[in-house]
Design a protein around this motif. Structure first.
Motif: not given
Length: 547
Positions: A247, A275, A277, A280, A294, A298
């Protein structure tokens, strides 16, 4: 004599760590030897892919939005790109710039650069036109690989810089009289995929500093010992044939180091181009990832999704959250463990030094916010203002460190301060009585208010402990009475009453009076660059009305 003994000790420690982690596979020592030979031939990044492809396991190396690529496909396509570049006159001594997000185009560019003996400048995807032009001119970039979304920025480069497209969302606009840039796919098509001869000189990656106070400096990374992987593997349980979710931006030291290590361990690396959240967490669950790489901003946004969102996804496969790039607040350490269990590893390092210390989940449970301890092959010292080493606990000093990946100096000839072979990190910190390192802040961020020294990080961490605060940043602004006064910028949670006096009272109840911010400013978000670094200069220059 002492240096020789240190090198021997470091090498033996590295071998033990690599064997324990499976990077030197027993009983298949032949595979380990094959990797070492390939690394010696092509360098650590391309050598690992070459060796894994030669084993013929058919394992998937990377997954991006276009799908999977095996180690063999990466090897063959990068060989083809090397030959295409050779036809363009790109080889040993050439300088190529790359401005790419996380995807196969960037990986192929990195592999081809290593196999060609090329200097590859890893440009920040957050660059504006002036920064790109300045860095490209300083480094001597004559060829440029970029994603189509950066076409307007790339257009600022001189006309004699050859452009190549690495990823196409939509075709960039091209004046009628000009030929559109060729894609990497078009370059590769029709070229031989057979192995290419090793270059007489290894390729060099030019990593750029964060550039939060000016044009980023170039920190070259060339030939390195394969034993440097031990500094990451010693305190972090990364293992072969796992799945890694990348990420963090791969152009930065955090991303490139873990990407290289993931490929060396024959991991499957899932590349996240942009990215988001919840996306991810979805990718983490979809691919049953063992590792997530990350930067702390992040991680903060993922944790801020809250239990209702996070509980929708099965993240039980996750063993390692590798976070690096900026300080992790104690509150974030605690909330991460509550959300994901004992998985967070706080990596402290710098572009110039590489690894300095690593905090394990046990370290963070005992002392939230700690930067941890030095891993194998790394060394650290705290130095006082007189140049002496600090040995007592709880005494703040400047942090100096060295590792097998420490750089030799910036590309413009400048260097960091060195003491006894160790580099200044630019940070100050202290050890506690258990030997854990705490980073108290940047040396140049220190605020002198009323004759007292204040490091913003301590105040920021205290403010972000509050449930009604998402983030905070503290700066010093000029003041006629105190020289400087503290100003806090606070990103409030939805539940916040946005009460400045309440924030000041909270700080006053826990810290010395001179550490209490005179001004508290509520803003929607803090200014950061593409790698999550806080841009304090933007806050200092911001015109605000204190509450």
């Amino acid at each position: 004599m002492q240096d020789a003994l240190t090198k021997i000790t470091d090498t033996l420690s590295a071998v033990r760590v690599m064997a324990r982690s499976g990077l030197i596979p027993f009983p298949r020592v032949d595979e380990g030897v094959g990797v070492l030979l390939a690394v010696s031939k092509y360098g650590p990044f391309a050598g690992s892919v070459h060796a894994r492809a030669a084993h013929g396991h058919g394992r998937v190396a990377i997954i991006d939005e276009r799908g999977p690529l095996t180690y063999r496909q990466l090897e063959e396509q990068s060989n083809a790109l090397v030959r295409a570049w050779q036809a363009e006159g790109i080889g040993v001594g050439s300088c190529v710039g790359a401005m790419c997000r996380n995807h196969r185009g960037l990986i192929l560019t990195m592999l081809a650069a290593a196999k060609s003996g090329v200097r590859l400048v890893m440009m920040n995807t957050g660059f504006a036109r002036p920064q790109l032009v300045d860095v490209a001119a300083r480094e001597g970039v004559h060829h440029f690989v970029f994603d189509s979304e950066f076409a307007d920025i790339a257009d600022a480069l001189p006309s004699d810089v050859t452009p190549f497209l690495s990823w196409v969302d939509q075709a960039p606009p091209t004046p009628p009289a000009e030929t559109p840039p060729r894609t990497l796919d078009a370059l590769i098509a029709g070229q031989s995929t057979e192995p290419v001869p090793a270059p007489k000189d290894h390729g060099v990656f030019i990593l750029l500093t964060s550039g939060t106070t000016g044009t980023p400096k170039g920190a070259p990374r060339g030939r390195t010992s394969p034993f440097v992987t031990a500094q990451f593997l010693d305190r972090i349980p990364l293992r072969p044939k796992q799945t890694m979710l990348m990420t963090a931006p791969a152009f930065h030291g955090t991303g490139i180091s873990q990407l290289g290590l993931g490929l060396a361990l024959e991991n499957t690396v899932v590349m996240q181009r942009r990215f988001d959240p919840e996306t991810t967490v979805h990718l983490l669950a979809e691919h049953h990832a063992d590792t997530m790489v990350l930067v702390p901003t992040m991680l903060q946004r993922i944790i801020d999704l809250g239990p209702e969102v996070l509980s929708k996804y099965d993240t039980s496969s996750l063993k390692v959250i590798f976070a690096a790039g900026s300080a992790i607040a104690p509150d974030l350490s605690i909330r991460t463990q509550q959300a994901f269990g004992k998985a967070l590893y706080n990596f402290y390092g710098s572009t110039e030094v590489a690894a300095v210390t690593i905090a394990t989940p046990d370290d963070l449970e005992r002392a939230p916010g700690t930067a941890g301890r030095v891993p194998a092959t790394c060394h650290i010292a705290l130095i006082d203002d007189d140049g002496n080493k600090i040995t007592e606990p709880d005494v703040v000093g400047r942090i100096f460190a060295k590792s097998g990946l420490s750089f030799e100096g910036y590309t413009d000839g400048r260097d960091k301060q060195r003491i006894d072979g160790m580099l200044s990190t630019g940070d100050v910190g202290h050890f506690d009585r258990d030997g854990l390192l705490f980073v108290d802040g940047r040396d140049d961020d220190m605020i002198v208010s009323g004759g007292e020294n204040v490091y913003p990080l301590e105040v920021e961490n205290l403010i972000t402990e509050r449930p009604d605060v998402l983030e905070a940043a503290v700066i010093g602004v000029e003041d006629n009475e105190f020289g400087h006064r503290l100003r806090a910028f606070v990103v409030p949670a939805a539940s916040s009453a946005r009460d400045a006096s309440e924030i000041r009272t909270h700080v006053k109840s826990n810290l010395a009076r001179y550490k209490v911010p005179r001004d508290v400013i509520f803003i929607e978000e803090l200014p950061r660059n593409a790698t999550g670094k806080l841009l304090r200069r933007v806050l200092i220059e911001m015109e605000v009305e204190p509450e």
